[in-house]
Motif scaffolding. Structure first.
Motif, PDB file in Angstrom:
ATOM      1  N   LEU A  23      11.260 -11.061 -21.013  1.00 37.28           N
ATOM      2  CA  LEU A  23      11.715 -12.187 -21.823  1.00 37.28           C
ATOM      3  C   LEU A  23      12.776 -11.701 -22.800  1.00 37.28           C
ATOM      4  O   LEU A  23      12.560 -10.737 -23.544  1.00 37.28           O
ATOM      5  CB  LEU A  23      10.535 -12.795 -22.589  1.00 37.28           C
ATOM      6  N   GLU A  24      13.928 -12.352 -22.779  1.00 39.74           N
ATOM      7  CA  GLU A  24      15.006 -12.005 -23.709  1.00 39.74           C
ATOM      8  C   GLU A  24      14.932 -12.928 -24.914  1.00 39.74           C
ATOM      9  O   GLU A  24      14.969 -14.147 -24.792  1.00 39.74           O
ATOM     10  CB  GLU A  24      16.365 -12.148 -23.018  1.00 39.74           C
ATOM     11  N   LEU A  25      14.837 -12.332 -26.072  1.00 36.26           N
ATOM     12  CA  LEU A  25      14.718 -13.092 -27.317  1.00 36.26           C
ATOM     13  C   LEU A  25      15.844 -12.685 -28.257  1.00 36.26           C
ATOM     14  O   LEU A  25      16.081 -11.488 -28.441  1.00 36.26           O
ATOM     15  CB  LEU A  25      13.387 -12.760 -27.990  1.00 36.26           C
ATOM     16  N   ILE A  62      14.487 -13.688 -18.270  1.00 38.15           N
ATOM     17  CA  ILE A  62      14.843 -15.048 -18.657  1.00 38.15           C
ATOM     18  C   ILE A  62      15.071 -15.103 -20.170  1.00 38.15           C
ATOM     19  O   ILE A  62      14.531 -14.295 -20.920  1.00 38.15           O
ATOM     20  CB  ILE A  62      13.778 -16.106 -18.240  1.00 38.15           C
ATOM     21  N   ASN A  63      15.885 -16.061 -20.585  1.00 39.48           N
ATOM     22  CA  ASN A  63      16.163 -16.240 -22.007  1.00 39.48           C
ATOM     23  C   ASN A  63      15.151 -17.204 -22.602  1.00 39.48           C
ATOM     24  O   ASN A  63      14.864 -18.254 -22.035  1.00 39.48           O
ATOM     25  CB  ASN A  63      17.576 -16.792 -22.198  1.00 39.48           C
ATOM     26  N   VAL A  64      14.627 -16.822 -23.737  1.00 37.90           N
ATOM     27  CA  VAL A  64      13.596 -17.611 -24.389  1.00 37.90           C
ATOM     28  C   VAL A  64      14.130 -18.086 -25.746  1.00 37.90           C
ATOM     29  O   VAL A  64      14.774 -17.330 -26.463  1.00 37.90           O
ATOM     30  CB  VAL A  64      12.328 -16.738 -24.551  1.00 37.90           C
ATOM     31  N   VAL A 119      16.295  -3.274 -25.844  1.00 43.79           N
ATOM     32  CA  VAL A 119      17.268  -3.901 -26.725  1.00 43.79           C
ATOM     33  C   VAL A 119      18.543  -4.127 -25.932  1.00 43.79           C
ATOM     34  O   VAL A 119      19.121  -3.179 -25.389  1.00 43.79           O
ATOM     35  CB  VAL A 119      17.592  -2.982 -27.927  1.00 43.79           C
ATOM     36  N   LYS A 120      18.970  -5.379 -25.823  1.00 45.01           N
ATOM     37  CA  LYS A 120      20.241  -5.634 -25.169  1.00 45.01           C
ATOM     38  C   LYS A 120      21.314  -5.772 -26.247  1.00 45.01           C
ATOM     39  O   LYS A 120      21.255  -6.662 -27.083  1.00 45.01           O
ATOM     40  CB  LYS A 120      20.182  -6.894 -24.304  1.00 45.01           C
ATOM     41  N   VAL A 121      22.245  -4.850 -26.205  1.00 43.71           N
ATOM     42  CA  VAL A 121      23.235  -4.757 -27.273  1.00 43.71           C
ATOM     43  C   VAL A 121      24.344  -5.785 -27.042  1.00 43.71           C
ATOM     44  O   VAL A 121      24.809  -5.970 -25.918  1.00 43.71           O
ATOM     45  CB  VAL A 121      23.830  -3.329 -27.317  1.00 43.71           C
ATOM     46  N   CYS A 181      17.764  -8.665 -12.717  1.00 41.31           N
ATOM     47  CA  CYS A 181      18.812  -9.652 -12.930  1.00 41.31           C
ATOM     48  C   CYS A 181      18.440 -10.547 -14.095  1.00 41.31           C
ATOM     49  O   CYS A 181      17.280 -10.620 -14.497  1.00 41.31           O
ATOM     50  CB  CYS A 181      19.029 -10.499 -11.675  1.00 41.31           C
ATOM     51  N   GLU A 182      19.450 -11.181 -14.660  1.00 39.23           N
ATOM     52  CA  GLU A 182      19.208 -12.174 -15.697  1.00 39.23           C
ATOM     53  C   GLU A 182      19.455 -13.557 -15.108  1.00 39.23           C
ATOM     54  O   GLU A 182      20.481 -13.795 -14.473  1.00 39.23           O
ATOM     55  CB  GLU A 182      20.130 -11.955 -16.900  1.00 39.23           C
ATOM     56  N   ALA A 183      18.485 -14.449 -15.307  1.00 41.69           N
ATOM     57  CA  ALA A 183      18.646 -15.843 -14.883  1.00 41.69           C
ATOM     58  C   ALA A 183      19.381 -16.602 -15.976  1.00 41.69           C
ATOM     59  O   ALA A 183      18.990 -16.556 -17.142  1.00 41.69           O
ATOM     60  CB  ALA A 183      17.279 -16.466 -14.628  1.00 41.69           C
ATOM     61  N   ILE A 192      15.105  -7.610 -26.997  1.00 39.57           N
ATOM     62  CA  ILE A 192      15.945  -8.291 -27.977  1.00 39.57           C
ATOM     63  C   ILE A 192      17.326  -8.493 -27.355  1.00 39.57           C
ATOM     64  O   ILE A 192      17.895  -7.562 -26.782  1.00 39.57           O
ATOM     65  CB  ILE A 192      16.044  -7.463 -29.268  1.00 39.57           C
ATOM     66  N   ASP A 193      17.825  -9.714 -27.439  1.00 38.01           N
ATOM     67  CA  ASP A 193      19.128 -10.056 -26.848  1.00 38.01           C
ATOM     68  C   ASP A 193      20.193 -10.090 -27.949  1.00 38.01           C
ATOM     69  O   ASP A 193      19.881 -10.365 -29.108  1.00 38.01           O
ATOM     70  CB  ASP A 193      19.020 -11.440 -26.189  1.00 38.01           C
ATOM     71  N   ASP A 194      21.435  -9.804 -27.574  1.00 37.61           N
ATOM     72  CA  ASP A 194      22.564  -9.906 -28.509  1.00 37.61           C
ATOM     73  C   ASP A 194      22.343  -9.075 -29.768  1.00 37.61           C
ATOM     74  O   ASP A 194      22.709  -9.492 -30.872  1.00 37.61           O
ATOM     75  CB  ASP A 194      22.824 -11.373 -28.902  1.00 37.61           C
TER      76      ASP A 194
END
Ligand code: C2E
Ligand code: MG
Ligand code: MG
Ligand code: MG
Length: 285
Positions: free
Chosen positions: A152-154, A120-122, A203-205, A58-60, A182-184
């Motif tokens: 960690l999502e960056l 989590i988003n960093v 990689v999160k597209v 899950c993503e917080a 990698i986020d976005d």
């Protein structure tokens, strides 16, 4: 996204804009206190393994439960926190809370499963802090969690500064064993070259690429090409913004690994998400 653009354009006599700016000023003053007095909450959104429909993690996502304004979304206060240095404290709170939550789900017989991971988003600023790596290591050790259980999502903009300190922090996090994602991806104007150079695993597209799936027939080929780029770099793709069954099906049909979006579940508070997690399968495989 287009709504945000509209909001950021300064319209001098627009009462909505005026209100937003007053709110911003107020937010700076109140945010520090909010972190300390427990007004921040984490919502959790499922990430689904597309081949099985299983919740793999899950993503917080942070929200501010403001006593007067109600639930404030992160777009309204994360930029303020970043601009004022409060982001370090906020980030530590998110890290501790998310890792503590993961421990509770591991201990709960209804939800315990070994390979469920927390994202989590960093912020870019976190990578500029030498203590960040230690904070992450300590938070995991205190809850006796393996490093791989935290991802960690960056964002691209956070990691392509390409300065010495960022590279050092990233390498240290990689050595620690936490997942790096990698986020976005594709939302900015950066080159793709860094995909092969940075120590990231996933990689999160960006959701813009999923949006037209099922509407524009040529979009599936485009998405498949992005998927191929990710795969050829030895990385795993996570597709965000999945809102319909057709989009989920299309992504699965071309072998995409993981997905996230309102179709599988909206971000939910702890209690509601725990129920969804206990039910486990969210999508018929
Ligand atoms: P993000 O990391 O890209 O998170 C995904 C955003 O897309 C979330 O918005 C989520 O609610 C939303 N979303 C999920 N599925 C769908 C869908 O199917 N359709 C659409 N249209 N949207 C979907 P949210 O929660 O408002 O968060 C916005 C951004 O705020 C996040 O983008 C992230 O960059 C930032 N953020 C959130 N929590 C934190 C945090 O704890 N720390 C930091 N530094 N940033 C955070
Ligand atoms: Mg994210
Ligand atoms: Mg994202
Ligand atoms: Mg985003």
């Amino acid at each position: 996204e287009s709504k945000n653009e509209g909001r950021n354009k300064l319209k001098v006599f627009d009462p909505a804009t005026l209100h937003a700016r007053q709110l911003q000023r107020q937010i700076v003053g109140e945010l520090r206190e909010a972190i300390r007095s427990g007004q921040l909450v984490l919502f959790y959104q499922p990430i689904v393994e597309l081949s099985t429909g299983r919740i793999e993690g899950c993503e917080a996502l942070v929200r501010w439960n403001h006593p007067v304004h109600g639930l404030i979304m992160p777009d309204q206060f994360i930029p303020v926190a970043e601009a004022t240095g409060l982001i370090a404290e906020l980030g530590r709170w998110v890290l501790r809370t998310a890792v503590g939550q993961l421990r509770r789900w591991r201990d709960n017989p209804a939800t315990k499963q070994h390979d469920f991971s927390m994202r989590i988003n960093v912020s870019a600023a976190d990578l500029q802090s030498l203590e960040f790596v230690d904070d992450v290591g300590e938070a995991l050790a205190e809850e006796s969690l393996a490093p791989e259980s935290l991802v960690l999502e960056l964002t691209e903009s956070a990691i392509i500064h390409n300065n010495e300190l960022d590279r050092y922090t990233l390498a240290s996090l990689h050595r620690l064993g936490v997942g790096l994602e990698i986020d976005d991806f594709g939302a900015g104007y950066s080159s793709m070259g860094y995909l092969r150079k940075l120590p990231v695993d996933r990689v999160k597209v960006d959701r813009q690429f999923v949006k037209d799936l099922g509407k524009d027939p040529s979009q599936l080929g485009f998405v498949a090409a992005i998927q191929e780029v990710i795969r050829s770099c030895g990385l795993e793709g996570v597709w965000e913004g999945i809102e319909t069954a057709e989009q989920a099906e299309a992504l699965r049909s071309i072998g995409c690994a993981s997905g996230q979006g309102y179709y599988f579940g909206r971000p939910l508070p702890e209690m509601e998400f725990t129920e969804q997690l206990a039910r486990q399968v969210v999508w018929p495989a």
